[in-house]
Design a protein around this motif. Sequence first.
Motif, PDB file in Angstrom:
ATOM      1  N   ILE A 112      -3.822  -9.255 -12.438  1.00  0.00           N
ATOM      2  CA  ILE A 112      -4.378  -9.272 -11.089  1.00  0.00           C
ATOM      3  C   ILE A 112      -3.488  -8.409 -10.214  1.00  0.00           C
ATOM      4  O   ILE A 112      -2.305  -8.720 -10.020  1.00  0.00           O
ATOM      5  N   LEU A 113      -4.040  -7.326  -9.719  1.00  0.00           N
ATOM      6  CA  LEU A 113      -3.292  -6.423  -8.850  1.00  0.00           C
ATOM      7  C   LEU A 113      -3.728  -6.653  -7.406  1.00  0.00           C
ATOM      8  O   LEU A 113      -4.913  -6.590  -7.087  1.00  0.00           O
ATOM      9  N   ARG A 114      -2.757  -6.927  -6.558  1.00  0.00           N
ATOM     10  CA  ARG A 114      -3.015  -7.091  -5.131  1.00  0.00           C
ATOM     11  C   ARG A 114      -2.254  -6.000  -4.386  1.00  0.00           C
ATOM     12  O   ARG A 114      -1.024  -5.884  -4.524  1.00  0.00           O
ATOM     13  N   VAL A 115      -2.962  -5.223  -3.617  1.00  0.00           N
ATOM     14  CA  VAL A 115      -2.345  -4.176  -2.817  1.00  0.00           C
ATOM     15  C   VAL A 115      -2.385  -4.630  -1.362  1.00  0.00           C
ATOM     16  O   VAL A 115      -3.463  -4.790  -0.778  1.00  0.00           O
ATOM     17  N   LYS A 116      -1.212  -4.832  -0.800  1.00  0.00           N
ATOM     18  CA  LYS A 116      -1.115  -5.362   0.558  1.00  0.00           C
ATOM     19  C   LYS A 116      -1.026  -4.207   1.550  1.00  0.00           C
ATOM     20  O   LYS A 116      -0.236  -3.286   1.372  1.00  0.00           O
ATOM     21  N   SER A 117      -1.850  -4.296   2.582  1.00  0.00           N
ATOM     22  CA  SER A 117      -1.843  -3.232   3.597  1.00  0.00           C
ATOM     23  C   SER A 117      -1.012  -3.640   4.803  1.00  0.00           C
ATOM     24  O   SER A 117      -0.557  -4.773   4.913  1.00  0.00           O
TER      25      SER A 117
ATOM     26  N   GLU B 228       0.843  -1.207   0.000  1.00  0.00           N
ATOM     27  CA  GLU B 228       0.000   0.000   0.000  1.00  0.00           C
ATOM     28  C   GLU B 228       0.868   1.243   0.000  1.00  0.00           C
ATOM     29  O   GLU B 228       1.846   1.355   0.755  1.00  0.00           O
ATOM     30  N   GLY B 229       0.529   2.170  -0.870  1.00  0.00           N
ATOM     31  CA  GLY B 229       1.284   3.403  -0.984  1.00  0.00           C
ATOM     32  C   GLY B 229       2.307   3.393  -2.106  1.00  0.00           C
ATOM     33  O   GLY B 229       2.746   4.461  -2.559  1.00  0.00           O
ATOM     34  N   ASP B 230       2.680   2.187  -2.543  1.00  0.00           N
ATOM     35  CA  ASP B 230       3.629   2.083  -3.656  1.00  0.00           C
ATOM     36  C   ASP B 230       2.900   2.303  -4.975  1.00  0.00           C
ATOM     37  O   ASP B 230       1.676   2.368  -5.033  1.00  0.00           O
ATOM     38  N   SER B 231       3.696   2.379  -6.053  1.00  0.00           N
ATOM     39  CA  SER B 231       3.131   2.531  -7.396  1.00  0.00           C
ATOM     40  C   SER B 231       3.023   1.179  -8.085  1.00  0.00           C
ATOM     41  O   SER B 231       3.772   0.250  -7.775  1.00  0.00           O
ATOM     42  N   ALA B 232       2.102   1.100  -9.014  1.00  0.00           N
ATOM     43  CA  ALA B 232       1.922  -0.110  -9.825  1.00  0.00           C
ATOM     44  C   ALA B 232       1.926   0.281 -11.291  1.00  0.00           C
ATOM     45  O   ALA B 232       1.333   1.304 -11.670  1.00  0.00           O
TER      46      ALA B 232
END
Lengths: 113, 115
Positions: free
Chosen positions: A108-113, A15-19
């Motif tokens: 598939i984008l997974r955003v980890k918190s 979370e907070g990073d760019s994709a």
Amino acid sequence: GENVEQHPSTLSVQEGDSAVIKCTYSDSASNYFPWYKQELGKRPQLIIDIRSNVGEKKDQRIAVTLNKTAKHFSLHITETQPEDSAVYFCAASTGGYGNKLVFGAGTILRVKS
Amino acid sequence: GAVVSQHPSWVICKSGTSVKIECRSLDFQATTMFWYRQFPKQSLMLMATSNEGSKATYEQGVEKDKFLINHASLTLSTLTVTSAHPEDSSFYICSAARLAQETQYFGPGTRLLVL
């Protein structure tokens, strides 16, 4: 006919990073490139699109860049949030009303918190 | 944006029966609509382009006699899966664009399960 390749197939970010998701297309006549976000079991929703007369377009945390010479376009999501987790599809079209879209395989984008 | 609806949202049927799926553009007219099929964890595959008042254009490999498309008005296209078999089980999604515009808006999809 048109062929669209999309990479990567899966992408995990903090979370907070760019994709960044990249697509290439084969038909030089293609001039319209939308990006869709699809959550599980839901309809694809347009998040941004770009036409070939523009090199870059931005909408808040989302941006798309287009390189016509190399025939590739990319989706950039900054400051990712958990709600950005979904499948993202790029597509290409020769544009105009009634012209069909050719989709990439999806990321598939997974955003980890 | 623009609103596209589909009905039904899900359907379970026995093998050999026919199933009709409706796609409606609720707040705009569309002379062209598109029908896609999406298998689990796969991309959207265009099946056919539905043209108001004329025959649909099918993609290569899609049987036109099995997947009947009727675009009878500027706001309604129907897809009928005839003599459905288990391999036809999938997520069927339609899309439409406002007249003279290229942005396609998708319906919510219809999940078909053939037993």
